[in-house]
Design a protein around this motif. Sequence first.
Motif, mmCIF file in Angstrom:
data_model
loop_
_atom_site.group_PDB
_atom_site.id
_atom_site.type_symbol
_atom_site.label_atom_id
_atom_site.label_comp_id
_atom_site.label_asym_id
_atom_site.label_seq_id
_atom_site.Cartn_x
_atom_site.Cartn_y
_atom_site.Cartn_z
ATOM 1 N N PRO A 80 0.841 -1.190 0.000
ATOM 2 C CA PRO A 80 0.000 0.000 0.000
ATOM 3 C C PRO A 80 0.890 1.258 0.000
ATOM 4 C CG PRO A 80 -0.745 -1.564 1.667
ATOM 5 C CD PRO A 80 0.575 -2.067 1.161
ATOM 6 N N HIS A 81 0.488 2.252 -0.760
ATOM 7 C CA HIS A 81 1.272 3.487 -0.845
ATOM 8 C C HIS A 81 0.338 4.637 -1.199
ATOM 9 C CE1 HIS A 81 1.040 1.885 -4.960
ATOM 10 N NE2 HIS A 81 0.947 3.157 -5.319
ATOM 11 N N ASP A 82 0.830 5.844 -1.007
ATOM 12 C CA ASP A 82 0.062 7.005 -1.478
ATOM 13 C C ASP A 82 0.819 7.667 -2.619
ATOM 14 O OD1 ASP A 82 2.075 8.585 -0.390
ATOM 15 O OD2 ASP A 82 0.844 9.405 1.233
ATOM 16 N N HIS A 83 0.281 8.760 -3.121
ATOM 17 C CA HIS A 83 0.948 9.540 -4.164
ATOM 18 C C HIS A 83 1.218 10.932 -3.616
ATOM 19 C CE1 HIS A 83 -1.535 6.414 -6.068
ATOM 20 N NE2 HIS A 83 -0.375 6.121 -6.593
ATOM 21 N N GLY A 84 1.456 10.983 -2.292
ATOM 22 C CA GLY A 84 1.745 12.251 -1.636
ATOM 23 C C GLY A 84 0.630 13.249 -1.875
ATOM 24 N N ILE A 89 -4.195 8.775 -11.814
ATOM 25 C CA ILE A 89 -5.209 8.018 -12.546
ATOM 26 C C ILE A 89 -4.492 6.856 -13.204
ATOM 27 C CG2 ILE A 89 -6.882 8.082 -14.441
ATOM 28 C CD1 ILE A 89 -7.146 11.131 -13.894
ATOM 29 N N TYR A 90 -4.994 5.642 -12.989
ATOM 30 C CA TYR A 90 -4.394 4.442 -13.588
ATOM 31 C C TYR A 90 -5.330 3.932 -14.679
ATOM 32 C CZ TYR A 90 -0.930 3.793 -9.836
ATOM 33 O OH TYR A 90 0.124 3.926 -8.968
ATOM 34 N N GLY A 91 -4.828 3.852 -15.895
ATOM 35 C CA GLY A 91 -5.628 3.349 -17.014
ATOM 36 C C GLY A 91 -4.994 2.082 -17.563
ATOM 37 N N ILE A 137 -4.698 5.964 -0.367
ATOM 38 C CA ILE A 137 -3.746 4.853 -0.252
ATOM 39 C C ILE A 137 -4.270 3.691 -1.088
ATOM 40 C CG2 ILE A 137 -2.638 3.234 1.340
ATOM 41 C CD1 ILE A 137 -3.351 5.360 3.579
ATOM 42 N N HIS A 138 -3.412 3.144 -1.949
ATOM 43 C CA HIS A 138 -3.831 1.953 -2.689
ATOM 44 C C HIS A 138 -2.652 1.002 -2.855
ATOM 45 C CE1 HIS A 138 -2.759 2.797 -7.204
ATOM 46 N NE2 HIS A 138 -1.805 3.195 -6.421
ATOM 47 N N SER A 139 -2.948 -0.215 -3.283
ATOM 48 C CA SER A 139 -1.895 -1.150 -3.662
ATOM 49 C C SER A 139 -2.307 -1.787 -4.970
ATOM 50 C CB SER A 139 -1.668 -2.205 -2.573
ATOM 51 O OG SER A 139 -2.867 -2.885 -2.291
ATOM 52 N N ALA A 179 7.982 3.723 -9.148
ATOM 53 C CA ALA A 179 7.107 3.300 -10.243
ATOM 54 C C ALA A 179 5.744 2.731 -9.869
ATOM 55 C CB ALA A 179 7.853 2.299 -11.121
ATOM 56 N N THR A 180 5.177 3.199 -8.785
ATOM 57 C CA THR A 180 3.824 2.767 -8.491
ATOM 58 C C THR A 180 2.948 3.967 -8.204
ATOM 59 O OG1 THR A 180 4.436 2.429 -6.189
ATOM 60 C CG2 THR A 180 4.407 0.504 -7.598
HETATM 61 FE FE FE2 Z 1 0.041 4.076 -6.977
#
Ligand code: FE2
Length: 180
Positions: A80-84, A89-91, A137-139, A179-180
Amino acid sequence: MAYDLDQFVADCRASLARDPGPAGREEVRKNLERLLANQHFVQTYCGPDVPRGLKVLYEDTELGFQILAHINDKARKSPPHDHGASWAIYGQASHYTDMIEWERLDDGSDPDNAKLKPAKSYRLLPGHAGMYQDGKIHSIDYPDNARFVRVTGTNLDNINRVRFDLASGKVHQMTPQQAT
Ligand SMILES: [Fe+2]
Protein backbone atom coordinates in the motif's frame (compact mmCIF):
# COMPACT_ATOMS: atom_id res chain seq x y z
CA MET A 1 -10.40 9.91 -36.53
CA ALA A 2 -9.47 7.87 -33.46
CA TYR A 3 -8.82 9.75 -30.24
CA ASP A 4 -5.01 10.06 -30.04
CA LEU A 5 -2.31 11.13 -27.59
CA ASP A 6 -2.13 14.71 -28.94
CA GLN A 7 -5.87 15.13 -28.51
CA PHE A 8 -5.70 13.62 -25.02
CA VAL A 9 -2.90 16.02 -24.01
CA ALA A 10 -4.87 19.00 -25.34
CA ASP A 11 -8.00 17.87 -23.46
CA CYS A 12 -6.03 17.28 -20.21
CA ARG A 13 -4.63 20.80 -20.47
CA ALA A 14 -8.06 22.28 -21.05
CA SER A 15 -9.75 20.28 -18.26
CA LEU A 16 -7.07 20.90 -15.63
CA ALA A 17 -6.65 24.58 -16.49
CA ARG A 18 -10.40 25.06 -16.09
CA ASP A 19 -10.70 22.92 -12.95
CA PRO A 20 -7.68 21.27 -11.28
CA GLY A 21 -10.03 19.68 -8.70
CA PRO A 22 -12.06 16.47 -8.83
CA ALA A 23 -14.32 17.55 -11.73
CA GLY A 24 -11.38 18.35 -14.04
CA ARG A 25 -9.63 15.12 -13.04
CA GLU A 26 -12.76 13.12 -13.77
CA GLU A 27 -12.72 14.51 -17.32
CA VAL A 28 -9.09 13.37 -17.60
CA ARG A 29 -10.06 9.89 -16.35
CA LYS A 30 -12.88 9.58 -18.89
CA ASN A 31 -10.65 10.82 -21.71
CA LEU A 32 -7.94 8.34 -20.72
CA GLU A 33 -10.53 5.59 -21.24
CA ARG A 34 -11.25 7.06 -24.69
CA LEU A 35 -7.52 7.01 -25.46
CA LEU A 36 -7.20 3.39 -24.30
CA ALA A 37 -10.03 2.42 -26.65
CA ASN A 38 -7.76 3.47 -29.53
CA GLN A 39 -5.97 0.21 -30.37
CA HIS A 40 -3.40 2.05 -32.47
CA PHE A 41 -2.38 4.07 -29.41
CA VAL A 42 -2.29 0.94 -27.23
CA GLN A 43 -0.14 -0.99 -29.74
CA THR A 44 2.23 1.93 -30.36
CA TYR A 45 2.86 2.90 -26.74
CA CYS A 46 1.99 -0.23 -24.74
CA GLY A 47 2.10 -3.10 -27.26
CA PRO A 48 4.11 -6.31 -26.89
CA ASP A 49 7.03 -4.90 -28.93
CA VAL A 50 7.48 -1.79 -26.79
CA PRO A 51 10.62 -2.17 -24.63
CA ARG A 52 9.95 -2.49 -20.92
CA GLY A 53 10.38 0.45 -18.58
CA LEU A 54 8.72 3.59 -17.37
CA LYS A 55 8.26 6.09 -20.20
CA VAL A 56 7.20 9.68 -19.79
CA LEU A 57 4.82 10.22 -22.71
CA TYR A 58 4.18 13.84 -21.81
CA GLU A 59 4.97 16.34 -19.09
CA ASP A 60 3.19 19.66 -18.88
CA THR A 61 5.66 22.37 -17.86
CA GLU A 62 2.89 24.82 -17.04
CA LEU A 63 0.29 22.69 -15.21
CA GLY A 64 2.75 20.05 -13.96
CA PHE A 65 0.85 16.87 -14.83
CA GLN A 66 2.58 13.85 -16.34
CA ILE A 67 1.43 11.01 -18.59
CA LEU A 68 3.48 7.85 -18.09
CA ALA A 69 3.44 4.46 -19.78
CA HIS A 70 4.32 1.62 -17.41
CA ILE A 71 5.66 -1.13 -19.65
CA ASN A 72 6.07 -4.04 -17.27
CA ASP A 73 7.39 -7.46 -18.09
CA LYS A 74 7.34 -9.11 -14.68
CA ALA A 75 4.38 -9.50 -12.36
CA ARG A 76 4.46 -7.29 -9.30
CA LYS A 77 2.53 -6.80 -6.10
CA SER A 78 3.10 -3.39 -4.53
CA PRO A 79 2.73 -2.51 -0.87
CA PRO A 80 0.00 0.00 0.00
CA HIS A 81 1.27 3.49 -0.85
CA ASP A 82 0.06 7.00 -1.48
CA HIS A 83 0.95 9.54 -4.16
CA GLY A 84 1.75 12.25 -1.64
CA ALA A 85 0.05 15.54 -2.38
CA SER A 86 -0.72 14.43 -5.94
CA TRP A 87 -3.64 12.60 -7.49
CA ALA A 88 -3.10 9.69 -9.87
CA ILE A 89 -5.21 8.02 -12.55
CA TYR A 90 -4.39 4.44 -13.59
CA GLY A 91 -5.63 3.35 -17.01
CA GLN A 92 -5.21 -0.29 -17.97
CA ALA A 93 -3.71 -0.92 -21.43
CA SER A 94 -3.21 -4.69 -21.34
CA HIS A 95 -3.89 -7.62 -18.98
CA TYR A 96 -5.21 -6.34 -15.65
CA THR A 97 -4.36 -4.75 -12.33
CA ASP A 98 -5.94 -5.84 -9.08
CA MET A 99 -6.48 -2.73 -7.00
CA ILE A 100 -7.03 -2.42 -3.29
CA GLU A 101 -7.96 0.94 -1.79
CA TRP A 102 -7.04 1.20 1.88
CA GLU A 103 -8.40 3.20 4.78
CA ARG A 104 -6.41 4.32 7.79
CA LEU A 105 -7.82 3.16 11.11
CA ASP A 106 -5.46 5.35 13.14
CA ASP A 107 -5.70 9.14 13.20
CA GLY A 108 -2.55 9.66 11.08
CA SER A 109 -0.77 11.60 13.81
CA ASP A 110 2.17 9.16 14.13
CA PRO A 111 4.42 9.63 11.08
CA ASP A 112 6.09 6.21 11.57
CA ASN A 113 3.17 3.87 12.25
CA ALA A 114 -0.22 3.26 10.69
CA LYS A 115 -3.07 0.81 10.87
CA LEU A 116 -4.77 0.07 7.55
CA LYS A 117 -7.83 -1.84 6.50
CA PRO A 118 -8.88 -2.69 2.94
CA ALA A 119 -11.87 -0.56 1.93
CA LYS A 120 -12.43 -1.56 -1.69
CA SER A 121 -10.93 -4.10 -4.06
CA TYR A 122 -11.54 -4.60 -7.75
CA ARG A 123 -9.85 -5.56 -11.00
CA LEU A 124 -8.99 -2.87 -13.53
CA LEU A 125 -9.41 -4.33 -17.02
CA PRO A 126 -8.10 -2.98 -20.35
CA GLY A 127 -9.80 0.26 -21.34
CA HIS A 128 -10.74 1.15 -17.77
CA ALA A 129 -9.20 3.90 -15.65
CA GLY A 130 -9.37 4.39 -11.87
CA MET A 131 -9.08 7.69 -9.99
CA TYR A 132 -6.98 8.05 -6.82
CA GLN A 133 -7.31 11.46 -5.24
CA ASP A 134 -4.58 13.19 -3.19
CA GLY A 135 -3.56 11.21 -0.14
CA LYS A 136 -5.49 8.09 -1.21
CA ILE A 137 -3.75 4.85 -0.25
CA HIS A 138 -3.83 1.95 -2.69
CA SER A 139 -1.89 -1.15 -3.66
CA ILE A 140 -1.58 -2.79 -7.05
CA ASP A 141 -1.04 -6.39 -8.11
CA TYR A 142 -0.52 -7.29 -11.76
CA PRO A 143 0.61 -10.31 -13.80
CA ASP A 144 3.52 -10.59 -16.25
CA ASN A 145 3.28 -8.16 -19.19
CA ALA A 146 0.52 -6.02 -17.68
CA ARG A 147 0.81 -2.50 -19.02
CA PHE A 148 -0.88 0.68 -17.96
CA VAL A 149 -0.89 4.42 -18.52
CA ARG A 150 -0.77 6.60 -15.47
CA VAL A 151 -1.55 10.31 -15.28
CA THR A 152 -0.31 12.12 -12.18
CA GLY A 153 -1.01 15.68 -11.07
CA THR A 154 2.71 16.32 -10.76
CA ASN A 155 6.06 14.53 -11.15
CA LEU A 156 5.91 12.16 -8.17
CA ASP A 157 9.71 12.03 -7.98
CA ASN A 158 9.63 15.58 -6.63
CA ILE A 159 7.26 15.06 -3.71
CA ASN A 160 7.23 13.08 -0.49
CA ARG A 161 5.31 9.83 -0.59
CA VAL A 162 4.94 6.94 1.79
CA ARG A 163 4.44 3.20 1.63
CA PHE A 164 3.07 1.01 4.37
CA ASP A 165 4.39 -2.29 5.68
CA LEU A 166 1.21 -4.19 6.51
CA ALA A 167 2.94 -6.76 8.74
CA SER A 168 4.77 -4.29 10.99
CA GLY A 169 2.51 -1.26 10.56
CA LYS A 170 5.59 0.84 9.77
CA VAL A 171 5.39 3.84 7.42
CA HIS A 172 8.37 4.32 5.05
CA GLN A 173 9.30 7.22 2.82
CA MET A 174 9.39 6.19 -0.84
CA THR A 175 12.40 6.82 -3.04
CA PRO A 176 12.08 8.27 -6.56
CA GLN A 177 11.26 5.92 -9.44
CA GLN A 178 9.49 3.35 -7.33
CA ALA A 179 7.11 3.30 -10.24
CA THR A 180 3.82 2.77 -8.49
FE1 FE2 B 1 0.04 4.08 -6.98
